[in-house]
Structure formats: C-alpha cells, structure tokens
Design an enzyme around this catalytic site. Structure first.
Site, PDB file in Angstrom:
ATOM      1  N   THR A 176      -8.034  -0.778  -1.647  1.00 56.54           N
ATOM      2  CA  THR A 176      -7.520  -0.173  -2.871  1.00 56.54           C
ATOM      3  C   THR A 176      -6.236  -0.857  -3.334  1.00 56.54           C
ATOM      4  O   THR A 176      -5.531  -1.432  -2.519  1.00 56.54           O
ATOM      5  CB  THR A 176      -7.261   1.317  -2.549  1.00 56.54           C
ATOM      6  OG1 THR A 176      -8.524   1.906  -2.302  1.00 56.54           O
ATOM      7  CG2 THR A 176      -6.542   2.054  -3.629  1.00 56.54           C
ATOM      8  N   ARG A 204     -19.762   9.901  -4.343  1.00 58.71           N
ATOM      9  CA  ARG A 204     -18.610  10.166  -3.454  1.00 58.71           C
ATOM     10  C   ARG A 204     -17.292   9.854  -4.185  1.00 58.71           C
ATOM     11  O   ARG A 204     -17.154   8.839  -4.832  1.00 58.71           O
ATOM     12  CB  ARG A 204     -18.728   9.304  -2.198  1.00 58.71           C
ATOM     13  CG  ARG A 204     -17.553   9.446  -1.220  1.00 58.71           C
ATOM     14  CD  ARG A 204     -16.524   8.361  -1.412  1.00 58.71           C
ATOM     15  NE  ARG A 204     -15.466   8.420  -0.394  1.00 58.71           N
ATOM     16  CZ  ARG A 204     -14.360   7.684  -0.447  1.00 58.71           C
ATOM     17  NH1 ARG A 204     -14.165   6.844  -1.421  1.00 58.71           N
ATOM     18  NH2 ARG A 204     -13.444   7.798   0.486  1.00 58.71           N
TER      19      ARG A 204
HETATM   20  N1  ASP Z   1      -8.609   5.373  -0.233  1.00 62.82           N
HETATM   21  C1  ASP Z   1      -9.746   4.684  -0.772  1.00 62.82           C
HETATM   22  C2  ASP Z   1     -10.931   5.613  -0.800  1.00 62.82           C
HETATM   23  O1  ASP Z   1     -11.109   6.359   0.135  1.00 62.82           O
HETATM   24  C3  ASP Z   1     -10.127   3.471   0.006  1.00 62.82           C
HETATM   25  C4  ASP Z   1      -9.057   2.459   0.225  1.00 62.82           C
HETATM   26  O2  ASP Z   1      -7.867   2.795   0.289  1.00 62.82           O
HETATM   27  O3  ASP Z   1      -9.407   1.288   0.327  1.00 62.82           O
HETATM   28  O4  ASP Z   1     -11.709   5.529  -1.716  1.00 62.82           O
END
Ligand code: ASP
Length: 309
Positions: A176, A204
């Site tokens: 992210t 999701r």
């Molecule tokens: N927090 C993000 C999610 O669960 C994933 C990530 O941080 O890469 O969608």
C-alpha cells in the site's frame, strides 16, 4: 511560520537487506524521493497538507513498483479492486472509495467524494458511476498489469490463501502507499491508497479506505496512514488509536505510534507499520516487519529515505 513536514510510505513487509538487487533498491528509492519532493514542494510553496498528500500519493499510484493504482495486486478472480481514502485534520473532512476498478488515481476520487458528493464513503458500482459522472477516464486492465504481481497471483490463485505484497515470505507482503503532512498553518492531512491483498476475495475491503483504521487526521493530535495486514488494522482501529493515545493519555506522537504498532497490533497478531505526523510537524514511522518503504522531509532540514530497519 511553523515547521512543515511530510512523510510517505510504499508498504511494509519482509524487506530484508540483500533480497533485492542494488538496481531495484535504487529504483524504489528514486521513486520514493520523487513522490516525497512533489509533496514537499507543495508545502514549501505554502500549499495545504491536503494537496501535498494527494499529490504524493498520485505519484506513488502512477508507479508500477507499488501496490496502488498502476501495479495493483490481482484479486482471486484476476481483476484489480482498489481502495483509497483521504482526510484533513482541521474540519475532520474525509473521503473514501472502495472496490473500484479502472480508476488511474483512486485517491483523487476519494478527494472528490470528500469535497463534492456530500458523502464520506462510496464503494463498487456506485463509486464507479459517480467517478464517470465526474469525468474520470477509465484505464484498460492492461494499464494496471505488472508481471511480478501477476506471477504472485498465479502461485496462489487456486488456493484459499490471500497474501500481502512486497516480500519473499508468502504471508507477509504489503505494498500500500500513503502520505501524511503538516503544513505551515499546522493543519495535518493523511491519504492512503492500495490494491489490497493478492488473491483477496471479490468484495473484500481492507483498512486503507477506512477512516480510523488505515487513515486518520486531526489537528488536535496527528495524521496517520497505515500499511499491513488490513484485517488486524481494522480490528485495532489503528490510525484512530494513535490519535486517542495522544488525546486521552497525553502520549507524544512517537510514543503513541510505537505503542500501537509494536505492542497493540502485534498482540492482535497483525504486522505492518504506519507513518504519522503531529500538528507541530514531528514525524514517526514505526513498523513491526523487517522493513517499510518510507521517506520523510521537514522544513528544519531533516530528510530520510529508507527501506530496512
Ligand atoms: N493494508 C492493506 C490491506 O489490507 C494492505 C497493505 O498495506 O499492503 O488492504
């Protein structure tokens, strides 16, 4: 003039030194620096923290290196479903979008939702319709394609497993992107954008678009953008918890951010990290994984671009 500052992240995970070629490492750092500079320049010219975080995140979304916008991970049915949110700390205005496809810069849609829709959070078809009505151009699926992420998905696509981005270890990859900033007026802002988790179920939603979980901003305390195993970050209401520890317990930004990531999230079983800035321009970037792509710069002359512990 108050100190102004910005911090950005490109995800946390099993990022161990030596895992990447020096060329790839340099590429990550170059992109981080570019996004950092874009955001920092907004602040330097007297711009708002909101503009700074949006512009920095757009730059990261446009890079295939990170799991947001271009380069988003594949869902279980081989599509890209993206989530993003943005918040400012003066009026506590926020905008969020979830389960969108084809949108080049989901963070810009989140900002439009915040400023023009009268709502805070829009998802799926409704969000797509709204984007189209605002004139957002849709990109073809090829725009989001990245070979590495495609291969990651191929490895697990017929299983029940879903995984995060950025690591060798299959169950701890994060990718992210996010930015937090404090401008010269002392207003803080945060933005987060993601493709989520590889092979995630259709529908999701992670923590990234959730105000209070993946993103939060409040001038009384701080602005926070998270990355990590979203399910745990939702349950821990992580971004808001940092703010609460400052507001109700009087902890400093560094103490609150450390407590949440290295104690509370760990106890829940979650891994990841966050970036945070307070209204005085102090920065904290804790993570409980081996690494986190991160960078920060302050008007006092501090600058850092790092990946590992
Ligand atoms: N927090 C993000 C999610 O669960 C994933 C990530 O941080 O890469 O969608």
């Amino acid at each position: 003039m108050k100190q102004f500052s910005i911090a950005i992240h490109g995800g946390a995970g099993t990022l161990v030194k030596g895992m990447m070629t020096p060329e790839l490492e340099a590429k990550y750092k170059t992109h981080l620096e570019k996004a950092l500079t874009i955001g920092y320049d907004v602040l330097k010219q007297g711009g708002s923290s909101l503009d700074a975080v949006e512009k920095a995140v757009v730059e990261l979304e446009n890079s295939h290196l990170f799991n947001a916008g271009k380069g988003s991970v594949f869902t279980a049915n081989g599509s890209h479903e993206m989530d993003a949110s943005i918040m400012e700390g003066k009026e506590l205005q926020a905008g969020a979008v979830s389960l969108v496809t084809g949108i080049k810069n989901p963070v810009q849609l989140a900002r439009c939702i915040m400023e023009q829709s009268g709502h805070v959070f829009m998802a799926g078809n409704g969000a797509m319709e709204y984007a189209k009505s605002l004139g957002f151009k849709l990109e073809a699926p090829e725009y989001f394609f990245d070979e590495l992420r495609y291969n990651q998905w191929q490895e697990i696509k017929d299983s029940e497993t879903f995984q995060l981005d950025h690591s060798l270890k299959k169950d701890s990859k994060f990718g992210t992107v996010g930015a937090v900033a404090c401008d010269s007026k002392g207003t803080v802002a945060a933005a987060t954008s993601t493709g989520g988790m590889t092979n995630k179920r259709f529908g999701r939603v992670g923590d990234s678009p959730m105000v209070g979980a993946g993103t939060y901003a409040n001038n009384n305390t701080c602005a926070v953008s998270c990355t990590g195993s979203g399910e745990y970050f939702i349950r821990g209401v992580v971004a808001y918890d940092v703010s609460c520890l400052m507001e109700y317990k009087g902890l400093s930004l560094a103490e609150a951010a450390h407590e949440v990531i290295n104690n509370r999230v760990l106890k829940l079983g979650g891994d990841g990290g966050l970036i945070a800035v307070d209204a005085q321009g102090n920065i904290a970037m804790p993570f409980n994984t081996e690494g986190m792509y991160r960078a920060c710069q302050t008007s006092l002359g501090n600058k850092d671009i790092s990946i590992y512990r």
